[in-house]
Design a protein around this motif. Structure first.
Motif, PDB file in Angstrom:
ATOM      1  N   LEU A  32       4.016   9.640   9.613  1.00  0.00           N
ATOM      2  CA  LEU A  32       2.704   9.128   9.216  1.00  0.00           C
ATOM      3  C   LEU A  32       2.823   8.143   8.064  1.00  0.00           C
ATOM      4  CD1 LEU A  32       0.669  12.450   9.444  1.00  0.00           C
ATOM      5  CD2 LEU A  32       0.460  10.478  10.961  1.00  0.00           C
ATOM      6  N   VAL A  33       3.670   8.462   7.070  1.00  0.00           N
ATOM      7  CA  VAL A  33       3.870   7.549   5.936  1.00  0.00           C
ATOM      8  C   VAL A  33       4.411   6.217   6.430  1.00  0.00           C
ATOM      9  CG1 VAL A  33       5.186   7.151   3.829  1.00  0.00           C
ATOM     10  CG2 VAL A  33       4.186   9.395   4.251  1.00  0.00           C
ATOM     11  N   SER A  34       5.351   6.269   7.364  1.00  0.00           N
ATOM     12  CA  SER A  34       5.947   5.027   7.866  1.00  0.00           C
ATOM     13  C   SER A  34       4.936   4.170   8.601  1.00  0.00           C
ATOM     14  CB  SER A  34       7.125   5.350   8.791  1.00  0.00           C
ATOM     15  OG  SER A  34       6.684   5.827  10.050  1.00  0.00           O
ATOM     16  N   GLU A  39      -4.026   0.600   2.397  1.00  0.00           N
ATOM     17  CA  GLU A  39      -4.551   1.675   1.566  1.00  0.00           C
ATOM     18  C   GLU A  39      -5.965   1.341   1.131  1.00  0.00           C
ATOM     19  OE1 GLU A  39      -1.569   1.769  -1.456  1.00  0.00           O
ATOM     20  OE2 GLU A  39      -0.373   3.304  -0.459  1.00  0.00           O
ATOM     21  N   VAL A  40      -6.819   2.366   1.073  1.00  0.00           N
ATOM     22  CA  VAL A  40      -8.211   2.197   0.647  1.00  0.00           C
ATOM     23  C   VAL A  40      -8.528   3.246  -0.403  1.00  0.00           C
ATOM     24  CG1 VAL A  40      -8.918   1.264   2.885  1.00  0.00           C
ATOM     25  CG2 VAL A  40      -9.073   3.724   2.475  1.00  0.00           C
ATOM     26  N   GLN A  41      -9.528   2.949  -1.201  1.00  0.00           N
ATOM     27  CA  GLN A  41      -9.989   3.886  -2.218  1.00  0.00           C
ATOM     28  C   GLN A  41     -11.238   4.598  -1.713  1.00  0.00           C
ATOM     29  OE1 GLN A  41      -8.615   4.612  -5.264  1.00  0.00           O
ATOM     30  NE2 GLN A  41      -6.871   3.308  -4.734  1.00  0.00           N
ATOM     31  N   LEU A  47      -6.105   6.495  -0.122  1.00  0.00           N
ATOM     32  CA  LEU A  47      -5.788   7.002   1.207  1.00  0.00           C
ATOM     33  C   LEU A  47      -5.027   5.947   1.994  1.00  0.00           C
ATOM     34  CD1 LEU A  47      -9.166   8.707   2.214  1.00  0.00           C
ATOM     35  CD2 LEU A  47      -7.121   9.805   1.309  1.00  0.00           C
ATOM     36  N   GLY A  48      -3.921   6.335   2.596  1.00  0.00           N
ATOM     37  CA  GLY A  48      -3.156   5.429   3.438  1.00  0.00           C
ATOM     38  C   GLY A  48      -3.647   5.511   4.873  1.00  0.00           C
ATOM     39  N   ILE A  49      -4.101   4.387   5.431  1.00  0.00           N
ATOM     40  CA  ILE A  49      -4.640   4.352   6.778  1.00  0.00           C
ATOM     41  C   ILE A  49      -3.495   4.151   7.766  1.00  0.00           C
ATOM     42  CG2 ILE A  49      -6.321   3.284   8.305  1.00  0.00           C
ATOM     43  CD1 ILE A  49      -7.493   4.624   5.808  1.00  0.00           C
ATOM     44  N   VAL A  50      -3.319   5.086   8.665  1.00  0.00           N
ATOM     45  CA  VAL A  50      -2.220   5.048   9.636  1.00  0.00           C
ATOM     46  C   VAL A  50      -2.591   4.140  10.805  1.00  0.00           C
ATOM     47  CG1 VAL A  50      -0.860   6.408  11.269  1.00  0.00           C
ATOM     48  CG2 VAL A  50      -1.395   7.329   8.999  1.00  0.00           C
ATOM     49  N   LEU A  51      -1.742   3.149  11.064  1.00  0.00           N
ATOM     50  CA  LEU A  51      -1.907   2.215  12.184  1.00  0.00           C
ATOM     51  C   LEU A  51      -3.289   1.576  12.190  1.00  0.00           C
ATOM     52  CD1 LEU A  51      -0.056   4.221  14.983  1.00  0.00           C
ATOM     53  CD2 LEU A  51       0.768   2.203  13.763  1.00  0.00           C
ATOM     54  N   GLY A  52      -3.770   1.250  10.993  1.00  0.00           N
ATOM     55  CA  GLY A  52      -5.031   0.536  10.884  1.00  0.00           C
ATOM     56  C   GLY A  52      -6.252   1.321  11.290  1.00  0.00           C
ATOM     57  N   LYS A  97      -5.160   9.750   7.977  1.00  0.00           N
ATOM     58  CA  LYS A  97      -5.131   9.182   6.626  1.00  0.00           C
ATOM     59  C   LYS A  97      -4.187  10.022   5.770  1.00  0.00           C
ATOM     60  CE  LYS A  97     -10.008   7.802   6.939  1.00  0.00           C
ATOM     61  NZ  LYS A  97     -11.363   7.934   6.318  1.00  0.00           N
ATOM     62  N   VAL A  98      -3.263   9.366   5.085  1.00  0.00           N
ATOM     63  CA  VAL A  98      -2.327  10.052   4.194  1.00  0.00           C
ATOM     64  C   VAL A  98      -2.939  10.094   2.798  1.00  0.00           C
ATOM     65  CG1 VAL A  98      -0.028  10.028   3.167  1.00  0.00           C
ATOM     66  CG2 VAL A  98      -0.333   9.307   5.544  1.00  0.00           C
ATOM     67  N   ARG A  99      -3.139  11.284   2.263  1.00  0.00           N
ATOM     68  CA  ARG A  99      -3.754  11.427   0.954  1.00  0.00           C
ATOM     69  C   ARG A  99      -2.774  11.051  -0.156  1.00  0.00           C
ATOM     70  NH1 ARG A  99      -6.639  16.862  -0.160  1.00  0.00           N
ATOM     71  NH2 ARG A  99      -7.469  15.525  -1.806  1.00  0.00           N
ATOM     72  N   LYS A 100      -3.316  10.512  -1.246  1.00  0.00           N
ATOM     73  CA  LYS A 100      -2.533  10.099  -2.414  1.00  0.00           C
ATOM     74  C   LYS A 100      -1.400   9.156  -2.000  1.00  0.00           C
ATOM     75  CE  LYS A 100      -3.577  14.384  -4.895  1.00  0.00           C
ATOM     76  NZ  LYS A 100      -3.047  15.581  -5.581  1.00  0.00           N
ATOM     77  N   SER A 101      -1.745   8.249  -1.108  1.00  0.00           N
ATOM     78  CA  SER A 101      -0.745   7.312  -0.598  1.00  0.00           C
ATOM     79  C   SER A 101      -0.244   6.400  -1.703  1.00  0.00           C
ATOM     80  CB  SER A 101      -1.351   6.470   0.526  1.00  0.00           C
ATOM     81  OG  SER A 101      -0.423   5.541   1.018  1.00  0.00           O
ATOM     82  N   LYS A 102       1.058   6.159  -1.709  1.00  0.00           N
ATOM     83  CA  LYS A 102       1.676   5.291  -2.723  1.00  0.00           C
ATOM     84  C   LYS A 102       2.573   4.242  -2.080  1.00  0.00           C
ATOM     85  CE  LYS A 102       1.769   8.967  -6.224  1.00  0.00           C
ATOM     86  NZ  LYS A 102       2.631   9.762  -7.135  1.00  0.00           N
ATOM     87  N   LYS A 103       2.334   3.978  -0.809  1.00  0.00           N
ATOM     88  CA  LYS A 103       3.230   3.059  -0.111  1.00  0.00           C
ATOM     89  C   LYS A 103       3.174   1.656  -0.683  1.00  0.00           C
ATOM     90  CE  LYS A 103       4.679   1.739   4.528  1.00  0.00           C
ATOM     91  NZ  LYS A 103       4.429   1.895   5.968  1.00  0.00           N
ATOM     92  N   PHE A 104       1.975   1.223  -1.101  1.00  0.00           N
ATOM     93  CA  PHE A 104       1.821  -0.129  -1.622  1.00  0.00           C
ATOM     94  C   PHE A 104       1.397  -0.143  -3.086  1.00  0.00           C
ATOM     95  CE2 PHE A 104       0.371  -0.208   2.897  1.00  0.00           C
ATOM     96  CZ  PHE A 104       1.536  -0.743   3.411  1.00  0.00           C
TER      97      PHE A 104
END
Length: 306
Positions: A32-34, A39-41, A47-52, A97-104
């Motif tokens: 999911l992270v990959s 990311e949205v607030q 939250l990291g949005i998976v595959l848009g 949605k990945v919570r506390k996403s830090k990918k970007f």
């Protein structure tokens, strides 16, 4: 197998607490992270949005990870229970949605603080100096700007910007389409449950039948009004008899819609006759009475189990 690519994972996950909470679900979490594309607030949380925001089926995850859908389902449920992800049910899967996403996070922070590439940390949490010491280099490596590299690659900054704009619009369109489809499915399900008059849940076969009806080019308002007609015109054969399968409803709605439009599925005209005379329907030249008989058989098959 999909192409390999780099994505960041923070060392904060490498603790006994996270190991115990995530357990064997680590592979689904990494998947999911990959797949986080932006990311949205929301309510102060990233939250990291998976595959848009595209709905994802368990089979898709299982196919890439090489496991079973049952295992993926169990691990996804664990990630939800432990608060690592959020999901929204959609007609063709779930939106993740990945919570506390830090990918970007570093990209966003750099733009906000005005820091340069050499001043900010890299995606592994190291500053440029720390990275240089780790790699045994002391001098800054010269990295040509994209516009300079484009002389050989044929891609300019403007091309990249245009591609990003097109991609963002496509992602937004996909999200809107998924939400509209989800709303339509809920509207049909609520109408069916209301008219059925017993129980508040749907069987998997009911959901499949609703999705099948949604794939037909019939306006939602027409579907809802035709469902009312199906129930209004149904004549119970004995006390307690009723419509217990949406597959029955689907067949009759299709038949009624194409009959009212006066068209068959191949574009030809359906000739209406007097009541009691076999009428061609929309499904492969079958008569209206044949459609009703098949629908009745489906109702009996699914409605009388147990």
């Amino acid at each position: 197998m999909p192409d390999s690519f780099y994505f960041p994972v923070y060392t904060g996950l490498l603790t006994p607490k996270h190991r115990e909470r995530i357990g064997p679900a680590i592979w689904e979490f990494l998947w999911l992270v990959s797949k986080v594309t932006k990311e949205v607030q929301e309510e102060g949380e990233t939250l990291g949005i998976v595959l848009g925001g595209r709905p994802v089926k368990l089979a898709e995850i299982a196919a890439e990870l090489g496991g079973s859908e049952r295992t993926v389902k169990r691990n996804i449920a664990r990630l939800k229970d432990e608060g690592y992800i959020e999901t929204v049910r959609a007609p063709y899967g779930e939106i993740y949605k990945v919570r506390k996403s830090k990918k970007f996070i570093h990209k966003n922070r750099s733009a906000k603080n005005g820091t340069s590439f050499d001043e900010r940390e890299d995606k592994n949490g190291l500053s440029h100096d720390e990275r240089s010491a780790k790699n045994g280099t002391s001098e800054h490596r010269e990295v040509p700007y994209l516009s300079e590299r484009s002389a050989t690659s044929g891609t300019s900054n403007k091309d990249i910007k245009d591609i990003k704009n097109i991609t963002d619009r496509k992602i937004d369109d996909d999200i809107r389409e998924a939400h509209m489809s989800d709303r339509s499915k809920r509207a049909i399900a609520n109408k069916y449950i209301q008219r059925r008059g017993k129980g508040l849940s749907l069987s998997p076969k009911d959901e499949e039948a609703i999705e099948g009806l949604l794939r037909e080019p019939i306006p939602l308002d027409d579907i809802l009004s035709l469902i009312d007609e199906v129930f209004d015109e149904y004549q119970p054969k004995f006390n307690g008899d009723g419509i217990n399968s949406f597959e029955y409803v689907r067949k009759v709605v299709l038949s009624k819609y194409h009959e009212q439009k006066g068209e068959s599925t191949d574009g030809g005209t359906v000739h209406k006759h007097r009541r009691g005379v076999s009428r061609p329907s929309a499904e492969g030249g079958k008569t209206y009475e044949q459609i009703l008989r098949e629908a009745e058989a489906a109702r009996r098959a699914w409605g009388w189990k147990g």
